[in-house]
Design a protein around this motif. Structure first.
Motif, PDB file in Angstrom:
ATOM      1  N   ALA A  68       8.804  -5.100   1.297  1.00 38.32           N
ATOM      2  CA  ALA A  68       7.680  -6.032   1.226  1.00 38.32           C
ATOM      3  C   ALA A  68       6.657  -5.789   2.332  1.00 38.32           C
ATOM      4  CB  ALA A  68       8.194  -7.467   1.283  1.00 38.32           C
ATOM      5  N   HIS A  90       8.646 -14.642  -7.391  1.00 40.21           N
ATOM      6  CA  HIS A  90       8.109 -15.033  -6.077  1.00 40.21           C
ATOM      7  C   HIS A  90       8.067 -16.556  -5.965  1.00 40.21           C
ATOM      8  CE1 HIS A  90       4.985 -15.538  -2.889  1.00 40.21           C
ATOM      9  NE2 HIS A  90       5.745 -14.605  -2.353  1.00 40.21           N
ATOM     10  N   SER A 132       9.435  -9.976  -6.904  1.00 40.15           N
ATOM     11  CA  SER A 132       9.580  -9.534  -5.515  1.00 40.15           C
ATOM     12  C   SER A 132      10.848  -8.716  -5.329  1.00 40.15           C
ATOM     13  CB  SER A 132       9.677 -10.744  -4.586  1.00 40.15           C
ATOM     14  OG  SER A 132       8.434 -11.385  -4.515  1.00 40.15           O
ATOM     15  N   HIS A 172       4.329  -6.302  -5.415  1.00 41.74           N
ATOM     16  CA  HIS A 172       5.289  -5.246  -5.069  1.00 41.74           C
ATOM     17  C   HIS A 172       4.972  -3.920  -5.746  1.00 41.74           C
ATOM     18  CE1 HIS A 172       8.595  -6.482  -2.411  1.00 41.74           C
ATOM     19  NE2 HIS A 172       8.157  -7.689  -2.685  1.00 41.74           N
ATOM     20  N   TYR A 191      -1.503  -6.325   1.616  1.00 44.19           N
ATOM     21  CA  TYR A 191      -0.748  -5.646   2.676  1.00 44.19           C
ATOM     22  C   TYR A 191       0.437  -4.864   2.128  1.00 44.19           C
ATOM     23  CZ  TYR A 191       2.524  -9.534   2.319  1.00 44.19           C
ATOM     24  OH  TYR A 191       3.421 -10.450   1.845  1.00 44.19           O
ATOM     25  N   LYS A 192       1.014  -5.340   1.025  1.00 47.92           N
ATOM     26  CA  LYS A 192       2.189  -4.614   0.501  1.00 47.92           C
ATOM     27  C   LYS A 192       1.823  -3.191   0.082  1.00 47.92           C
ATOM     28  CE  LYS A 192       5.359  -8.294  -0.768  1.00 47.92           C
ATOM     29  NZ  LYS A 192       4.531  -9.515  -0.881  1.00 47.92           N
ATOM     30  N   ARG A 250      17.995  -5.815   0.318  1.00 50.67           N
ATOM     31  CA  ARG A 250      16.923  -5.108  -0.403  1.00 50.67           C
ATOM     32  C   ARG A 250      16.401  -4.013   0.514  1.00 50.67           C
ATOM     33  NH1 ARG A 250      11.483  -8.420  -1.627  1.00 50.67           N
ATOM     34  NH2 ARG A 250      11.472  -8.323   0.634  1.00 50.67           N
TER      35      ARG A 250
END
Ligand code: DSN
Length: 450
Positions: free
Chosen positions: A52, A143, A193, A221, A246-247, A391
């Motif tokens: 993430a 999410h 997510s 994602h 940002y991901k 994850r």
């Protein structure tokens, strides 16, 4: 380092003004400066196996730390509430054009402050309180903002969750179709997510059309892979697509996109209005005030990066690295959900690895050894000791240049930690921790942050 000061008689050039920002911070607030340095060193000295997160470029960081952040200017380009907004209009229009190009979209809204806010804008625009949403259960990969019990979404709307199949852990489209027909949602949300396999956006649109619902794809994602062409795009299937920025490797923030449905007419109390216009009204004054212009400038820089060949090639390598890591872990006997991955992440059930082991203990032991992962609640997880999963993701290590050789080493580190836990399943032998920590630090040092 010295800080440029305005001469008594003259102004600083923009370059001199923006240069040495870290020196200005160091001088004024050494405490905060020290914490930034501490985080930089932590990142440089560890293996970031996070799904993430990503790494924003220094060029985008420079835009983030610029004088644009001072501007207050509500509204949209050419329609602002405040004076002096001409440059902001140029910045925002540039970001919009690049975002549209990067995603092949007809409409882009670069103002959302985050992925969650982007979802809130879309949901608030399309629905009235009490309307029905069908979305993926948070415990199955959805999410929080899609309808988690404590979210604003669940507070104001009627949520029903869909789930992955109990045996395969895959999305069961036939089951969702039945559920949608029975429940009659006004909105279906797809995107997750924590789902390691390809999402069939075309199928989701079919289901939405049959149920008379609108479709939102939250690809936070997957957006890097979508821009890179290694995952099918939802842009022309979903009525609206959202992502955090940002991901995929940009600055913090959100984005709303639309393809062929961008001017789909929506009935509102004040008559029919095109989808894109409804989204703008709901962004401001609906949900947000002034956009963060330094952030929008950084988004523009990031979309330029995302349009480059290097970015696209990197996304292919992100998936190659992820598949390789998953297959090594499988070979070593780990329970990798769905038997592997199609994207940048994988889910590993660690509960069976040793007695009492939980995702949290695995996360903590790995971090002690310089490998950073996220603990994860897995679908149908009923471990009395805590969540069963971790994850792992490959965007950051790939950005820093790691490939097959390094993946093999990293898989070895992960296994060395998780195979050598004390019988409590909650701690690792100090000598093993020291050994792996040293190797992880040495490997990270060969691939510094880019
Ligand atoms: N989407 C969450 C995650 O994947 O961890 C962060 O917002």
């Amino acid at each position: 380092m010295t800080i440029d000061k305005p001469a008594a008689t003259g102004k600083l050039s923009s370059e001199a003004y923006h240069n040495n920002l870290q020196a200005a911070l160091m001088q004024f607030d050494p405490e905060v400066h020290k914490l930034i340095t501490k985080e930089y060193e932590r990142l440089q000295g560890t293996i970031q196996l996070l799904a993430a997160e990503n790494q924003c470029s220094r060029a985008a960081l420079a835009a983030l730390g610029s004088i644009l952040q001072n501007k207050t200017s509500e509204g949209f380009p050419e329609a602002r509430l405040h004076g002096g907004s001409g440059v902001m209009d140029e910045v925002e229009k540039l970001a919009i054009e690049r975002a549209k190009k990067a995603f092949g979209a007809r409409y882009a809204n670069v103002q959302p402050h985050s992925g969650t806010t982007a979802n809130q804008i879309v949901i608030t625009a399309l629905l009235k309180p009490g309307d029905k949403i069908l979305s993926m259960a948070t415990s199955h990969g959805g999410h929080y903002s899609h309808g988690f019990i404590d979210s604003v979404t669940a507070r104001f709307f009627n949520i029903e969750s869909y789930h992955v199949d109990r045996d395969t852990f895959l999305i069961d489209y036939d089951e969702i179709r039945k559920q949608a027909k029975r429940f009659g949602p006004k909105l279906i949300i797809c995107g997750a997510s924590a789902y390691p396999r390809t999402i069939d956006f075309a199928r989701f649109r079919q289901i939405a059309d049959e149920a008379g619902a609108l479709l939102l794809a939250d690809i936070s994602h997957l957006s890097a892979l979508v821009m890179g062409g290694v995952h099918a795009s939802p842009i022309d299937y979903a009525h609206l697509t959202t992502t955090s920025t940002y991901k995929p490797g940009g600055p913090r923030g959100g984005l709303i996109l639309s393809g062929k449905d961008y001017d789909h007419k929506i009935k509102t109390a004040s008559g029919e209005i095109p989808l894109w216009q409804l989204i703008e009204k709901t962004t401001f004054p609906g949900v947000q005030g002034t956009p963060y212009f330094s952030n929008i400038a950084a988004k523009a820089v990031f979309f330029k990066e995302a349009l480059s060949e290097e970015y696209k090639t990197r996304q292919v390598r992100v998936v190659e690295n992820s598949k390789r890591l998953a297959s090594i872990l499988l070979r070593k006997g780990y329970n990798v959900l769905t038997g592997g991955t199609d994207n940048h992440l994988m889910l590993v059930n660690v509960a069976g690895k040793s007695q009492n082991l939980t995702g949290l203990a695995a996360q903590q032991c790995l971090e002690q050894c310089g490998i950073v992962v996220d603990k994860m609640l897995l679908p149908y997880d009923n471990n009395p000791n805590g969540v069963s999963g971790i994850r792992l993701g490959t965007p950051i290590i790939t950005k820093n240049g790691m490939g097959a050789t390094e993946i093999d080493e990293i898989a070895g580190f992960v296994d060395a930690v998780l195979s050598n836990l004390k019988s409590s399943g909650r701690a690792i032998d100090q000598s093993i921790a020291d050994h792996v920590r040293k190797q992880a630090r040495e490997l990270a040092a060969e691939f510094p942050i880019r």
